[in-house]
Motif scaffolding. Structure first.
Motif, mmCIF file in Angstrom:
data_model
loop_
_atom_site.group_PDB
_atom_site.id
_atom_site.type_symbol
_atom_site.label_atom_id
_atom_site.label_comp_id
_atom_site.label_asym_id
_atom_site.label_seq_id
_atom_site.Cartn_x
_atom_site.Cartn_y
_atom_site.Cartn_z
ATOM 1 N N HIS A 1 0.870 -1.167 0.000
ATOM 2 C CA HIS A 1 0.000 0.000 0.000
ATOM 3 C C HIS A 1 0.914 1.225 0.000
ATOM 4 O O HIS A 1 1.896 1.263 0.734
ATOM 5 C CB HIS A 1 -0.920 0.027 1.224
ATOM 6 C CG HIS A 1 -1.825 1.220 1.195
ATOM 7 N ND1 HIS A 1 -2.990 1.256 0.450
ATOM 8 C CD2 HIS A 1 -1.707 2.436 1.760
ATOM 9 C CE1 HIS A 1 -3.562 2.433 0.578
ATOM 10 N NE2 HIS A 1 -2.802 3.175 1.372
ATOM 11 N N VAL A 2 0.587 2.190 -0.843
ATOM 12 C CA VAL A 2 1.475 3.343 -0.993
ATOM 13 C C VAL A 2 0.771 4.612 -0.526
ATOM 14 O O VAL A 2 -0.380 4.877 -0.905
ATOM 15 C CB VAL A 2 1.933 3.509 -2.459
ATOM 16 C CG1 VAL A 2 3.006 4.597 -2.543
ATOM 17 C CG2 VAL A 2 2.474 2.200 -3.016
ATOM 18 N N VAL A 3 1.476 5.373 0.303
ATOM 19 C CA VAL A 3 0.976 6.670 0.750
ATOM 20 C C VAL A 3 1.841 7.736 0.076
ATOM 21 O O VAL A 3 3.057 7.774 0.269
ATOM 22 C CB VAL A 3 1.070 6.791 2.285
ATOM 23 C CG1 VAL A 3 0.587 8.159 2.743
ATOM 24 C CG2 VAL A 3 0.267 5.663 2.942
ATOM 25 N N VAL A 4 1.205 8.562 -0.749
ATOM 26 C CA VAL A 4 1.933 9.588 -1.495
ATOM 27 C C VAL A 4 1.712 10.940 -0.841
ATOM 28 O O VAL A 4 0.565 11.337 -0.591
ATOM 29 C CB VAL A 4 1.458 9.633 -2.965
ATOM 30 C CG1 VAL A 4 2.068 10.821 -3.699
ATOM 31 C CG2 VAL A 4 1.802 8.330 -3.677
ATOM 32 N N LEU A 5 2.804 11.636 -0.545
ATOM 33 C CA LEU A 5 2.714 13.041 -0.123
ATOM 34 C C LEU A 5 3.260 13.893 -1.249
ATOM 35 O O LEU A 5 4.413 13.697 -1.669
ATOM 36 C CB LEU A 5 3.543 13.291 1.144
ATOM 37 C CG LEU A 5 2.914 12.828 2.446
ATOM 38 C CD1 LEU A 5 3.436 11.458 2.824
ATOM 39 C CD2 LEU A 5 3.232 13.812 3.565
ATOM 40 N N ASP A 6 2.458 14.819 -1.718
ATOM 41 C CA ASP A 6 2.880 15.647 -2.850
ATOM 42 C C ASP A 6 2.119 16.961 -2.794
ATOM 43 O O ASP A 6 0.916 16.964 -2.506
ATOM 44 C CB ASP A 6 2.605 14.901 -4.181
ATOM 45 C CG ASP A 6 3.450 15.426 -5.319
ATOM 46 O OD1 ASP A 6 3.363 16.637 -5.608
ATOM 47 O OD2 ASP A 6 4.206 14.629 -5.912
ATOM 48 N N ASN A 7 2.802 18.061 -3.077
ATOM 49 C CA ASN A 7 2.089 19.345 -3.092
ATOM 50 C C ASN A 7 1.697 19.760 -4.512
ATOM 51 O O ASN A 7 1.214 20.864 -4.734
ATOM 52 C CB ASN A 7 2.932 20.459 -2.442
ATOM 53 C CG ASN A 7 4.164 20.803 -3.258
ATOM 54 O OD1 ASN A 7 4.487 20.120 -4.228
ATOM 55 N ND2 ASN A 7 4.879 21.845 -2.851
ATOM 56 N N LEU A 8 1.952 18.882 -5.479
ATOM 57 C CA LEU A 8 1.576 19.084 -6.886
ATOM 58 C C LEU A 8 2.265 20.298 -7.508
ATOM 59 O O LEU A 8 1.768 20.871 -8.482
ATOM 60 C CB LEU A 8 0.044 19.173 -7.044
ATOM 61 C CG LEU A 8 -0.738 18.019 -6.398
ATOM 62 C CD1 LEU A 8 -2.227 18.183 -6.651
ATOM 63 C CD2 LEU A 8 -0.267 16.657 -6.924
ATOM 64 N N ALA A 9 3.424 20.677 -6.946
ATOM 65 C CA ALA A 9 4.169 21.821 -7.508
ATOM 66 C C ALA A 9 4.568 21.545 -8.944
ATOM 67 O O ALA A 9 4.499 22.427 -9.805
ATOM 68 C CB ALA A 9 5.408 22.117 -6.660
ATOM 69 N N THR A 10 5.013 20.333 -9.213
ATOM 70 C CA THR A 10 5.388 19.965 -10.585
ATOM 71 C C THR A 10 4.778 18.627 -10.990
ATOM 72 O O THR A 10 5.042 18.145 -12.091
ATOM 73 C CB THR A 10 6.926 19.877 -10.730
ATOM 74 O OG1 THR A 10 7.425 18.908 -9.799
ATOM 75 C CG2 THR A 10 7.585 21.220 -10.475
ATOM 76 N N GLY A 11 3.987 18.041 -10.113
ATOM 77 C CA GLY A 11 3.376 16.745 -10.405
ATOM 78 C C GLY A 11 1.873 16.875 -10.559
ATOM 79 O O GLY A 11 1.315 17.973 -10.501
#
Ligand SMILES: NC(=O)c1ccc[n+]([C@@H]2O[C@H](COP(=O)([O-])OP(=O)(O)OC[C@H]3O[C@@H](n4cnc5c(N)ncnc54)[C@H](O)[C@@H]3O)[C@@H](O)[C@H]2O)c1
Length: 337
Positions: A48-58
């Motif tokens: 199970h994967v937990v992704v933390l991302d602020n979507l700055a470039t993603g």
């Protein structure tokens, strides 16, 4: 429209047997180019994967193939305190990939880049420590700067301009490496540092200024390929499924605490030669448009991957033409970013 997990995975998975018993992975920057392919691989390995991302470039679009049962999405700036209430109660692996990676983005987000590779790395290290998890740092060949030795072994200390326009990226990655090593020494954290060299493939952004999307976009629209400087500078290109296979092997191999490992393709070529290959794959005649070389642009880039071969049994397997064909297929689809 190819969107499924394995559509782009043209290197058959090399080591599906490892990682038994691993349940949960945290991936910072998992909505980005390499991060999303890593998430695909982790899901394929039944984590199970937990992704933390602020979507700055993603973009979450890069993970649209996964439901919430497989991937938990947390929109957060990992340089700031992590939202404890949203985090899993346990984790086995923490991968820290969050950082703008292309010069266009890290110049635009220079201070944010310095922060995510310093404070963001500290918060990711602290998370790994509190979970008792293994930590994998995405560092970069830019740690070598404009290298005076070629190919570059991990023992080379580099030749970096500490205050130039690339330093927000290069120096903060070097700081992240130093910090990681102190967590290994001081806290016996099971951390390893991976220095990625140029990686390419589907889900790169067409406008991020890196040479692969630049050339592919220009070839598709019939524009000349822009060559900065003489074109004699060298690079080496690793297809993303090879890259992810190296990351996965580094994550599941025991006894690597404190190791620094180059992950890249040792097939070095000039940018001019690369332009010829792109034109050939696109089926067009090569026309180039010369541009001035940006400051501190490295004259050469080629990983020495002896260590990856010895410790991980890893080397890239996807031929450049195959990887480029898959990349062209992606860029031809209408709704890539
Ligand atoms: N692509 C390459 O060739 C290459 C080469 C060397 C190193 N790297 C490293 O690999 C990692 C991934 O690179 P990529 O090419 O996938 O880049 P990318 O820009 O596609 O992905 C980076 C991701 O990090 C996220 N992010 C940025 N700052 C953040 C923050 N403060 N908090 C949370 N999320 C944040 C972005 O939104 C994005 O989803 C980076 O650390 C990069 O430095 C990449």
């Amino acid at each position: 429209m190819p969107r499924s997990v394995l559509d782009y995975n043209i290197a058959a998975s090399a080591d599906d047997k490892g990682g038994v018993g691993l349940k949960t992975a945290i991936v910072t920057g998992g909505a980005g180019f390499i991060g999303s392919h890593l998430v695909d691989r982790l899901v394929q390995q039944e984590l199970h994967v937990v992704v933390l991302d602020n979507l700055a470039t993603g973009s979450w679009d890069n993970l649209s193939q996964h439901g919430p049962d497989a991937v938990t999405r947390i929109q957060a700036d990992v340089s700031e305190p992590w939202p404890q209430e949203a985090l899993p109660s346990s984790a086995d692996l923490v991968f820290h990939l969050a950082s703008p990676a292309s010069p266009v983005h890290y110049r635009r987000l220079a201070v944010e880049t310095l922060m995510v590779n310093s404070m963001g790395t500290k918060r990711a290290l602290d998370a790994a420590l509190s979970y008792g998890a293994r930590f994998i740092l995405a560092s970069t060949s830019e740690a070598y700067g404009d290298p005076a030795v070629s190919p570059q072994p991990e023992t080379y200390w580099g030749n970096v301009n500490p205050v130039g326009p690339r330093s927000c990226y290069d120096e903060s990655k070097r700081f992240g490496e130093a910090l990681t090593m102190e967590y290994v020494r001081k806290h016996q954290l099971d951390a390893r540092i991976l220095r990625f060299f140029n990686c390419y493939g589907p889900r790169m952004q067409s406008e991020d200024g890196r040479v692969v999307p630049n050339f592919v976009r220009q070839a598709l629209s019939g524009d000349p390929l822009t060559i900065y400087g003489s074109g004699e500078q060298t690079r080496s290109f690793c297809y993303v499924s090879d890259e992810v296979d190296g990351i996965w092997r580094a994550a599941i191999t025991d006894g690597l605490a404190g190791e620094i490992i180059n992950i890249g393709n040792p097939e070095e070529r000039t940018i001019l030669n690369f332009a010829e290959v792109v034109a050939d794959v696109a089926g067009i005649s090569l026309h180039v448009e010369p541009r001035p070389l940006p400051p501190d642009d490295p004259t050469n880039r080629c990983p020495d991957i002896s260590k990856a071969r010895a410790l991980l049994g890893w080397e890239p397997r996807v031929p450049l033409k195959d990887g480029l064909e898959a990349t062209f297929r992606y860029f031809r689809t209408a709704n890539h970013r």
